[in-house]
Motif scaffolding. Structure first.
Motif: not given
Lengths: 154, 154, 154, 154
Positions: A56-58, A63-69, A91-102, B70-73
């Motif tokens: 939970d420190f992440m 109250g769910t896993l931080h997207g940044g983590m 890294t030039l770029e990345f994209k993340i899609q989030f399907f479900a909370a953890v 950086l993403t987290t911020a």
């Protein structure tokens, strides 16, 4: 001195921090953030996996896993695979899609090379929860620090 | 007990960890990761800024600020602005482009609403280094936890 | 009246345009742009494929298949699959990565559902050239026009 | 010979096709697709604008401007600006977010350079409808065909 007065699991956070501080190097496979987040980094043929226990420190304030983590784990899986297969990259770029909370358990991020070019590489990584369900997908574009030599025009 | 045997600035990392542990809540504006990373979260009209000092415990193995940090911020700046303007949301996706590596000083991420819909919102955030140069750009899509009521069909 | 004075294959362009104009409807599976670009749209279980022949009237000024045309095919494959599996949707966003230029032959874009939610769906589609090599990858996020009913709280 | 039996504005489509076929070149600023879609491409200092009239032959099956056509305009605005400022490039990736459907009038896509590197450039472009409202945002990453020379190590 640290205490456990915060509304998170202070013992888990302290153990994570001590593990991070006890490290002897800052290198691929073993660096402060990877130790803090408990990343277990392994390779299997052409893929790289990053597995970690969710604490939970992440968490984010909801109250769910931080997207940044989660992004950090996905990014580490892709950056480490790239380093293994083609050398270090930016890294030039990345994209993340989030399907479900953890909310707990283990998460495993498995990276694959989509396309390996001479100077540009494309990778993806899928994060799965303990039940094996896909919870996030990352795609990314990287520039190799040391591009492969151009083929002889022979 | 923590030690400083790692090749990072152990005193800075320990101070950050103790600050994180000393917190009393897990809420918007004040939660463990925000305290650990030293996020100063402020609002200015329709924007939200997250400012933090870059320390080497936030680095990747190549010795620059980890993309995940950086993403987290960037994510915190967008999520907090959304919460302020429209209520809490779930990140559907974000994309980050990285323009330049960061090795120290302060970074400020400033978020703006691109489009506020009834249930879907679009945001962006730009990260700048201490010299004011743009080092990364994030764009994101969010689903509101509590969508606005549909307008009366009157 | 059209002529062939342009430095493209005028006969192919004219045939494409006449095919587009000869259509009788604007519907999923059969609409002007799909006919113009010669899209062959088929379904196979949980996937949708869009296959088309690459002609030089679809090129960019650099003499390769225009990214916008490839994107159109990828988007059609995802939008049609979504419509088939969950009903019509609005594209919130998509990202395309381009692995290799295309100069001719056939391209096939095959879409899959990544995650089907009640109101939000995530899809991806891979474009392959005639040799079967992956030339582009799209990931996308959609909002259903008619979300599924919420489950009974019973 | 083309006819107008389709349920779109056949005269507008035919005029567009004839304009495309009447062109004499395939070059930046003037190529088949740009003529077909009626792109008016202009430069203003460090930006490039692509303006076009929305016709129903550019629609998706749901009766609004197809995302692939809007993407084509956004892509052209970015690729032309890049060519003007730094030379021709290859699109590594782009992402488009769609804020609102477009059913007619004019759309203007205005591109700007986000970061110009020696071999990699980042651009964005915003599409606005006739009322000036932002309807879509694109961000992209490009690799220059002819990278700038490395600075003398002097």
């Amino acid at each position: 001195m640290t205490t456990g007065r915060v509304p998170i699991d202070g013992a888990a956070a302290t153990a994570a921090f001590n593990r991070a501080m006890a490290g002897q190097q800052e290198a691929f496979g073993d660096f402060f953030l990877a130790r803090l987040l408990g990343f277990d980094i392994t390779y299997d043929g052409e893929s790289c996996a990053v597995k970690f226990a969710v604490h939970d420190f992440m968490f984010n304030p909801q109250g769910t896993l931080h997207g940044g983590m989660l992004t950090t784990a996905l990014d580490v899986s892709m950056g480490h695979l790239l380093n293994r297969l083609a050398g270090p990259g930016a890294t030039l770029e990345f994209k993340i899609q989030f399907f479900a909370a953890v909310r707990g358990g283990f998460v495993t991020c498995r990276a694959e090379m989509l396309r390996r070019g001479r100077s540009i590489c494309f990778l993806q990584s899928t994060a799965r929860n303990e039940a094996g369900e896909s919870v996030a997908l990352a795609t990314s574009t990287w520039s190799l620090i040391r591009p492969a030599p151009k083929p002889d025009p022979a």
